[in-house]
Enzyme design. Sequence first.
Site, PDB file in Angstrom:
ATOM      1  N   ARG A 150      -2.827   7.916  34.998  1.00 53.24           N
ATOM      2  CA  ARG A 150      -2.463   9.204  35.590  1.00 53.24           C
ATOM      3  C   ARG A 150      -2.800  10.376  34.668  1.00 53.24           C
ATOM      4  NH1 ARG A 150       2.514   9.745  35.635  1.00 53.24           N
ATOM      5  NH2 ARG A 150       3.266   7.764  34.780  1.00 53.24           N
ATOM      6  N   LYS A 200      -8.020  -0.896  23.711  1.00 51.88           N
ATOM      7  CA  LYS A 200      -7.503  -1.443  22.472  1.00 51.88           C
ATOM      8  C   LYS A 200      -5.983  -1.583  22.551  1.00 51.88           C
ATOM      9  CE  LYS A 200      -6.974   2.967  20.063  1.00 51.88           C
ATOM     10  NZ  LYS A 200      -5.512   2.986  19.922  1.00 51.88           N
ATOM     11  N   HIS A 258     -10.484   2.451  15.175  1.00 51.61           N
ATOM     12  CA  HIS A 258     -10.970   3.797  14.897  1.00 51.61           C
ATOM     13  C   HIS A 258     -11.380   3.996  13.435  1.00 51.61           C
ATOM     14  CE1 HIS A 258     -11.506   8.054  15.019  1.00 51.61           C
ATOM     15  NE2 HIS A 258     -10.554   8.250  14.131  1.00 51.61           N
ATOM     16  N   MET A 308     -10.269   7.452  20.582  1.00 48.20           N
ATOM     17  CA  MET A 308     -10.480   8.282  19.401  1.00 48.20           C
ATOM     18  C   MET A 308     -11.946   8.295  18.978  1.00 48.20           C
ATOM     19  SD  MET A 308      -7.043   7.399  17.189  1.00 48.20           S
ATOM     20  CE  MET A 308      -7.126   8.877  16.183  1.00 48.20           C
TER      21      MET A 308
END
Length: 625
Positions: A167, A297, A387, A328
């Site tokens: 959403r 992830k 990341h 990210m």
Amino acid sequence: MSLSSCLLPFSQSATAPSSSVCSCHLAASFSNFPVSSRDYSFSRSGSLVLNGGGSNLCRRFCGLKLWILKSLNRRQGNNRKHQPVNELTTHSKHTFLSDDERGFAEETRAEDLRPEENILGTDLNDGFHNVGDLPPVSKQLSDDLSDVRRRASLCIAVVGATGELARGKIFPALFALYYSGYLPEDVAIFGVSRKNLTDEDLRSIIASTLTCRVDHQENCGGKMDAFQSRTYYINGGYNNRDGMSRLAERMKQIEGESEANRIFYLSVPQEALVDVACTIGDNAQAPRGWTRIIVEKPFGFNSHSSHQLTKSLLSKFEEKQIYRIDHMLGRNLIENLTVLRFSNLVFEPLWNRTYIRNIQVIISESIAQTEKFSDGYGIIRDIVHSHILQTIALLAMEPPISLDGEDIRNEKVKVLRSIRKIDPRDVILGQYKSSSRDKNGVILNGVDPTYCAAALYIDNARWDGVPFLVRVGTGLIKHRVEIHVQFRHVPGNLYRENIGINIDLGTNELILRDEPDEAILVKINNKVPGLGLQLDASELNLLYKDRYKTEVPDSYEHLIHDVIDGDNHLFMRSDEVAAAWNILSPVLEEIDKHHTAPELYEFGGRGPVAAYYLWAKHGVPWADD
């Protein structure tokens, strides 16, 4: 007169004696073609041979070929990033066209041929009211050129459509792509979840989260309505084969008989991931076209669970179909790493152990800990594994042979495999104090860290001895996402006495900042105006909000666009996932074995004191908070 060969995209089953000059493979009988029979014949191989009936005939066929190439380029341009849709590139001309064809192209360059115009000189439909009334060859050409213009349809299914991620991030990103024209007008977007909802219910949920960017205000309401009309809801559990079968059937109804591509975004809990992926693999893959799945992830809890996850995914999909997403990595800063390195001569020759003293990767959040760190995964598994290590890989990799995603991933995995085994003493864990957690409404278990600092080394010729310092945390004094590349001191610096007591003030530094304000900063030494010789450390800065008057797309928008485009360089391949776990698993096992307690720090503070000692241990100046 020698005429060049024209290879048209058709085949021919008939055979005939060979002649000379301009051979063109055609799919239909040429009994009704508007040229004389003396102008052509058939070779024994089945090729149509155009006899030397003047240059006009070949020019007309070469023109047709140009028109087809231009139509193909027009069709494919929509899927290319940052390339005009209707431009036939110089590369394409020189690759596909002969000298005579290029000459014809020069004569007609200024003419903008309409898609419905026949290069042979007349409209294909001229004098005919129905396609069925066309002569066989004209009808064949009309059908073939219609196929050239037809685009493959696209269906996107978001599994877990009523969740917060879908959403708040996924549907808004899809709408932004739709508004910008990166999704086809007839795209179909499906929401799948276990709740008993209707299409209208889903559209109401989506409508509450959609907004237009500052530069996307024209006809915003109309675009929203059009986007919502293309969304549909399917009720199906995570391992509900009937639900996935209904999804596949509804996709088929929308796709029709044309080529159709499908994307499945798996926004589901880790424990449900395998069931969802396998159900899709068995019941909902595209029968015509490609299928791609997006996996969120973290990619497993440890080496063993990650291996099992990869094994399950590869049992139903090929590696090229799997896109492991970390939002990210969709930041503009990450994409800029390779651009700065490989397109600027000022940086790449210095990008090695000879000139670089250390590299620091910093992610500092001022807000309270998110739920993700409270579910047992912790900051190492959730952020460092993907990341941080991916950022280091992009910073440290060798130049790839091309910008193709596989070439870049080949270089990244080499870096990950070269990272030295981490000494547990070079890892600092922290957690902000319980009183702060209670005040902010976040409850953690006793050992899940909210802060991690670590020192890594890459054992290869380029980076031998250069420390890569990492610090990631939440509940800190300042919100920022930065990369600091600190260069070594100037050998025999003539101005040493003019810099000041702190010799580190005299070192150059490249700072890549993503947040709070995206910027590229370069620290240099300069003379202070006035009499005498006094040096000062100043910053040359490129502040993006001042330089570029546009709103930066969200990272999800960037990454979903890459999935549609088939660009996988920012997504982890299975061997990269395994290499990252090989780096972190020994550390995590030590933490679990000894029940290592994180050092407590004040919420809104600077983090654990031990992190400062770690920086000093490796001879690295602490980047200012």
